[in-house]
Design a protein around this motif. Structure first.
Motif, short mmCIF file in Angstrom:
data_model
loop_
_atom_site.label_atom_id
_atom_site.label_comp_id
_atom_site.label_asym_id
_atom_site.label_seq_id
_atom_site.Cartn_x
_atom_site.Cartn_y
_atom_site.Cartn_z
N TYR A 177 0.75 4.44 -2.94
CA TYR A 177 1.16 5.91 -3.13
C TYR A 177 2.18 6.13 -3.08
O TYR A 177 1.53 7.78 -4.26
CB TYR A 177 0.74 5.77 -1.26
CG TYR A 177 -1.36 5.74 -1.36
CD1 TYR A 177 -1.92 5.50 -1.20
CD2 TYR A 177 -0.90 4.84 0.91
CE1 TYR A 177 -3.28 5.39 -1.40
CE2 TYR A 177 -2.46 4.68 0.76
CZ TYR A 177 -3.23 4.54 0.11
OH TYR A 177 -4.84 4.64 0.98
N PHE A 233 -6.53 -0.26 -5.60
CA PHE A 233 -6.55 1.33 -5.50
C PHE A 233 -7.62 2.44 -5.72
O PHE A 233 -7.81 2.01 -7.26
CB PHE A 233 -4.49 1.83 -5.38
CG PHE A 233 -3.80 1.58 -4.58
CD1 PHE A 233 -3.75 2.05 -4.13
CD2 PHE A 233 -3.30 0.69 -5.24
CE1 PHE A 233 -2.26 1.38 -2.78
CE2 PHE A 233 -2.05 0.02 -4.24
CZ PHE A 233 -1.91 0.37 -3.34
N VAL A 255 -4.47 -5.68 -3.50
CA VAL A 255 -5.07 -4.44 -3.20
C VAL A 255 -5.63 -3.84 -4.12
O VAL A 255 -5.36 -3.61 -4.65
CB VAL A 255 -3.86 -3.85 -2.23
CG1 VAL A 255 -4.42 -2.47 -1.44
CG2 VAL A 255 -3.39 -5.43 -1.40
N SER A 301 -6.43 3.18 -0.58
CA SER A 301 -6.55 1.72 -0.57
C SER A 301 -7.33 0.85 0.17
O SER A 301 -8.51 1.15 0.62
CB SER A 301 -5.13 1.05 -0.20
OG SER A 301 -5.71 1.60 1.10
N VAL A 306 0.84 -1.22 -0.13
CA VAL A 306 0.20 0.19 -0.56
C VAL A 306 0.84 1.74 0.13
O VAL A 306 0.57 2.45 -0.73
CB VAL A 306 -0.48 0.13 1.19
CG1 VAL A 306 -1.30 1.17 1.01
CG2 VAL A 306 -2.00 -0.95 0.94
#
Length: 356
Positions: free
Chosen positions: A46, A131, A129, A120, A42
């Motif tokens: 980012y 986003f 994951v 996320s 994560v």
């Protein structure tokens, strides 16, 4: 609650940490794949997305929330009533708590909730994951990041392995998938002559099968974009990626999926190309028919020498077979003669035995 009873895990998790999978329906974003380190994935996601989004669209602007505006106005206005100082302590505490809660959830001037540019969301499946983004098209940011990695050969991520664009999110039902695919493909592939490659992934969902999703995908493409033909090689212009994770389906369109961008694997894009990799990539890029023909030719070349004609090769094979038959016959005849001689010796021994 008993003395030795154990509380559930949800008791210790904050309410703002509990994410529902239904909140991402109808959004766009990126589907990330990691290697068991989701928290680090994560952070890397980012960092990567924000850096290239700032280059393309400028830095992100945060609007002031309604709670901050109201508190600022209250500070500027003088106290008109002296009774406000004698307010009950409980009411003052309740107002302060309400203002803090509203400040933690930023809203625009119209009272609508404001989302960050990238947020996320847990998919429910391990090592995946999602986003969510407020951008209308997630593809330009991702292409800019991958082009930079290809050019510099510097890996920007360690635990974030693959990052795929997602243009639509729906529930994991065949009718919902077909409806979402129809609307998306009619928008992206209208009057297009591109070749496509279907990538189907089903994970943590036993109610739907991969073959069913593939059949729906090919049916929709045949109806909506009949000029787009499916291919199974690296020459495909785009890839139609359909990923079913738990109860949601993530659909994305990825150009140059098998060729230039190496299945959108960020670590593979950073590896330098060697002569062996280039040779293997050129062989893999050929159609399956050509591969089978080349394999057959190489196998025949190892059996026979390249300078020997085809007719002479057949003659040599026939003569070798005849010679092997003759040799076997000679061996058999020699064995028969040995057996006959042994039998004659035994008969002679039996005749001489009574006289002695």
């Amino acid at each position: 609650m008993g003395r030795f009873s154990k509380r559930k895990k949800s008791f210790y998790v904050a309410s703002n940490k509990r994410q529902r999978l239904d909140t991402i329906l109808g959004t766009v974003g990126y589907l990330a794949t990691c290697n068991t380190h989701e928290d680090v994935c994560v952070k890397e996601g980012y960092s990567l997305l924000n850096s290239y989004a700032d280059k393309l669209y400028g830095p992100e602007v945060h609007e002031a929330s309604n709670a901050e505006l109201v508190s600022a106005n209250e500070k500027e206005q003088p106290d008109l009533n002296s009774d406000s100082e004698e307010e009950d302590v409980n009411e003052a505490l309740q107002k302060e708590v309400a203002s803090l809660q509203s400040a933690s959830q930023p809203t625009s001037k119209n009272g609508q909730k404001v989302f960050r540019r990238f947020q996320s969301v847990r998919c429910g499946a391990p090592n995946n994951v999602f986003f969510r983004t407020t951008l209308s098209d997630p593809l330009p940011t991702l292409l800019a990041a991958m082009d930079d990695v290809l050019e510099t050969k510097l890996a920007r991520t360690k635990h974030l392995i693959r990052l795929l664009p997602v243009h639509a999110v729906c529930k994991a039902y065949l009718d919902k998938i077909e409806k979402t695919l129809t609307s998306l493909c009619s928008e992206k592939f209208k009057e297009s002559h591109k070749s496509f490659y279907a990538v189907i992934k089903v994970m943590s969902n036993s109610a739907i099968k991969k073959e069913e999703v593939l059949g729906v995908t090919l049916k929709v493409m045949e109806e909506v974009a009949p000029n787009c033909k499916p291919v199974l090689t690296k020459d495909a212009d785009v890839a139609l990626v359909v990923s079913v994770l738990v109860t949601n389906c993530y659909i994305g369109i990825a150009p140059s999926y098998l060729g230039k961008y190496k299945k959108y694997n960020l670590n593979e894009l950073a590896t330098p190309e060697t002569s062996s990799n280039i040779q293997s990539s050129t062989i893999d890029s050929k159609p399956d028919e050509l591969k089978s023909d080349e394999a057959t030719k190489t196998f025949l070349g190892t059996v026979s020498s390249p300078t020997q004609p085809q007719g002479k090769k057949c003659e040599t094979l026939e003569t070798a077979a005849l010679e092997s038959d003759h040799s076997l016959g000679d061996v058999n005849s020699a064995a028969i003669e040995d057996d006959a001689s042994e039998a004659a010796v035994r008969v002679g021994d039996q005749k001489t035995a009574p006289g002695s």
